[in-house]
Design a protein around this motif. Structure first.
Motif, PDB file in Angstrom:
ATOM      1  N   VAL A 297     116.867  46.971 -97.353  1.00 32.41           N
ATOM      2  CA  VAL A 297     116.632  48.147 -98.184  1.00 32.41           C
ATOM      3  C   VAL A 297     117.959  48.753 -98.577  1.00 32.41           C
ATOM      4  N   MET A 298     118.154  48.958 -99.877  1.00 29.53           N
ATOM      5  CA  MET A 298     119.318  49.661-100.378  1.00 29.53           C
ATOM      6  C   MET A 298     118.976  51.145-100.478  1.00 29.53           C
ATOM      7  N   MET A 299     119.866  51.990 -99.971  1.00 27.06           N
ATOM      8  CA  MET A 299     119.679  53.429-100.104  1.00 27.06           C
ATOM      9  C   MET A 299     121.006  54.093-100.433  1.00 27.06           C
ATOM     10  N   THR A 300     120.938  55.297-100.976  1.00 22.11           N
ATOM     11  CA  THR A 300     122.137  56.103-101.170  1.00 22.11           C
ATOM     12  C   THR A 300     122.173  57.178-100.092  1.00 22.11           C
ATOM     13  N   GLN A 301     123.335  57.745 -99.874  1.00 21.62           N
ATOM     14  CA  GLN A 301     123.548  58.662 -98.750  1.00 21.62           C
ATOM     15  C   GLN A 301     122.786  59.974 -98.882  1.00 21.62           C
TER      16      GLN A 301
END
Length: 308
Positions: free
Chosen positions: A89-93
């Motif tokens: 899973v790609m996520m942003t902070q």
């Protein structure tokens, strides 16, 4: 049970990042590893100084890079190489899981053989403006769908829409397709999604997988952001030339203004119109960046290091 890693590129993290990590640790589908690709170590060290971060989160791996090394595609690819999970899973902070079922709901569509990626619904924060709340509901409705090549005539460019603010990927398909484009200023997620759709795979929108994520950008920030968007589209005509996004942007502005008028938030209309103007001018200049002086291009871009 699915083995899943979460990959988070980070730059100047704040308390939201710590909240993200804490909520990821309490998901109904356990996270194998959280792989943090941090730009400039001093900012990360400053955040966790005096805390028990490293002691509390044994499954968090932090890799530090310099600002010059960061690239939207390459940096994420490097994060994927640190993972041996079947799904990542790609996520942003600044994306905060709305509940403990985020990963579970995000992974459900990927169990189909022909689904390459699934992206989450983004909800506006409680303190967001009415315009921002409407924009989120416009781009992220409450019904799930799987988009394929058969939807191109009906949906156009929205067929390729996918957001790495929070998106899950089937690792086998990801490797088969070559991962994210290796050098890009923006849109690595949509460029990947376009390739997946053209290869016969589907892109899922998982409305039940929800994160809180919104911004109150200034006109200046909107200009810089949309300049980079225009550059990205100019550099990838194989994705964007056949399916222009301008009409979708105009439709969003019209419907936002109508919503603000009807909901009693008329005072926000001038700001929306002004921001839309900055966005459109930035976008048009970005699409024509090749005809502009290099110094001007760097000044108008939000990603200065990209041009080095």
């Amino acid at each position: 049970m699915d083995k899943v890693d979460v990959i988070v590129p980070v730059y100047k993290p704040d308390h939201k990042f710590l909240t993200l990590i804490e909520r990821l640790e309490h998901q109904s589908v356990p996270v194998n590893r959280i792989i943090v690709i941090n730009t400039e170590q001093k900012y990360f060290d400053r955040l966790i100084y005096g805390t028990s971060f490293q002691k509390d989160y044994h499954n968090v791996i932090v890799k530090h890079i310099s600002k010059r090394e960061f690239d939207h595609g390459k940096t994420r690819n490097n994060g994927v190489r640190c993972s041996d999970a079947d799904y990542f899973v790609m996520m942003t902070q600044d994306a905060i899981p709305a509940d403990e079922f985020l990963l579970e709901e995000l992974l459900k569509p990927l169990h189909g053989e022909r689904v390459a990626a699934a992206y989450a619904r983004q909800l506006a924060d409680e303190n967001s403006s009415e315009a921002e709340k409407y924009t989120r509901s416009f781009n992220y409705p409450d019904s799930s769908t799987i988009k394929t090549k058969a939807d191109l005539e009906r949906l156009g460019i929205k067929t390729f829409f996918c957001s790495n603010v929070c998106a899950a990927y089937n690792r086998k398909i990801f490797d088969e397709l070559g991962g994210f484009v290796k050098h890009t200023i923006f849109n690595e997620d949509m460029i990947y999604a376009a390739g997946a759709v053209e290869a016969g795979y589907g892109i899922a929108y998982a409305a039940e997988a929800r994160v809180f994520h919104s911004h109150d950008y200034s006109c200046r920030e909107q200009f810089h952001r949309n300049f980079d968007l225009g550059v990205s589209q100019a550099q990838h005509p194989e994705v964007f030339a056949a399916y222009p996004s301008e009409s979708e942007g105009i439709r969003l502005v019209r419907q936002t203004v109508r919503h603000l008028w009807e909901s009693g938030a008329k005072r926000q209309i001038p700001r929306v119109i002004m921001q839309s103007g900055f966005k459109y001018i930035g976008y048009l200049l970005g699409k024509r960046y090749r005809y502009l002086p290099k110094k001007l291009v760097v000044a108008m871009s939000s990603n200065k290091e990209y041009w080095n």
